[in-house]
Design an enzyme around this catalytic site. Structure first.
Site, PDB file in Angstrom:
ATOM      1  CG  HIS A  10     -14.069   5.032 -30.808  1.00 10.99           C
ATOM      2  ND1 HIS A  10     -14.111   6.394 -30.977  1.00 10.99           N
ATOM      3  CD2 HIS A  10     -12.842   4.640 -31.224  1.00 10.99           C
ATOM      4  CE1 HIS A  10     -12.956   6.803 -31.467  1.00 10.99           C
ATOM      5  NE2 HIS A  10     -12.176   5.754 -31.623  1.00 10.99           N
ATOM      6  CG  ASN A  50      -3.610   4.473 -29.064  1.00 16.58           C
ATOM      7  OD1 ASN A  50      -3.290   3.671 -28.206  1.00 16.58           O
ATOM      8  ND2 ASN A  50      -2.820   4.801 -30.060  1.00 16.58           N
ATOM      9  CG  ASN A  83     -11.936  10.574 -33.982  1.00 20.51           C
ATOM     10  OD1 ASN A  83     -11.176  11.063 -33.151  1.00 20.51           O
ATOM     11  ND2 ASN A  83     -11.860   9.311 -34.330  1.00 20.51           N
TER      12      ASN A  83
END
Length: 155
Positions: free
Chosen positions: A12, A15, A62
């Site tokens: 992962h 960004n 997250n």
């Protein structure tokens, strides 16, 4: 073709990938140690700092970040503080580079709702239920920077 679940893991990137140093290397139930080490080496060869996490909704970042962002929306909706003051408080009080509502606009409110819903689906923790205001904004297509309207206007 032979199945090789021991050779599957997640990687992962964050960004924008060229700028963000962290990579979460995700170990599935069937992932071998060799596969994890190969993924870690690959991430390091890309100049990244890998961390190892087991396969679950949200991984590390997250799973921590989106309840925080969601709770900021709940505070705004409850009238606890203005959007500007919520963002200023987290920048000034926690030394974050941007406030939670600014970050939601950057990520995209639709993307954020999808992530929060995935967390809720896996854990059934009420803290992961998307804030009603966030859902209403997505329904109104106020998705953040990508539509020029979110918690802030970018027109």
């Amino acid at each position: 073709m032979e199945s090789r679940p021991d050779r599957v893991c997640g990687i992962h990137f964050f960004n924008p990938a060229p700028m963000m140093p962290l990579v979460e290397v995700v170990r599935c139930i069937t992932t071998s140690d060799e596969t994890v080490e190969t993924a870690r080496t690959f991430a390091e060869s890309c100049g990244k700092n890998p961390v190892l996490v087991r396969d679950q909704a949200g991984f590390i970042v997250n799973a921590l970040l989106f309840p925080y962002l969601n709770n900021a929306v709940k505070l705004l909706d409850a009238g606890v503080a203005s959007r500007e003051d919520i963002d200023a408080a987290m920048k000034g009080g926690c030394n974050f580079p941007m406030g939670p509502l600014e970050l939601l606009d950057l990520v995209g409110l639709d993307t954020s709702v999808a992530i929060i819903e995935a967390l809720y689906a896996e854990f059934r923790d009420p803290n992961y239920a998307p804030a009603p205001l966030l859902r209403r904004m997505v329904s109104a297509e106020r998705l953040g920077r990508k539509t020029s309207h979110g918690f802030y206007d970018y027109g």
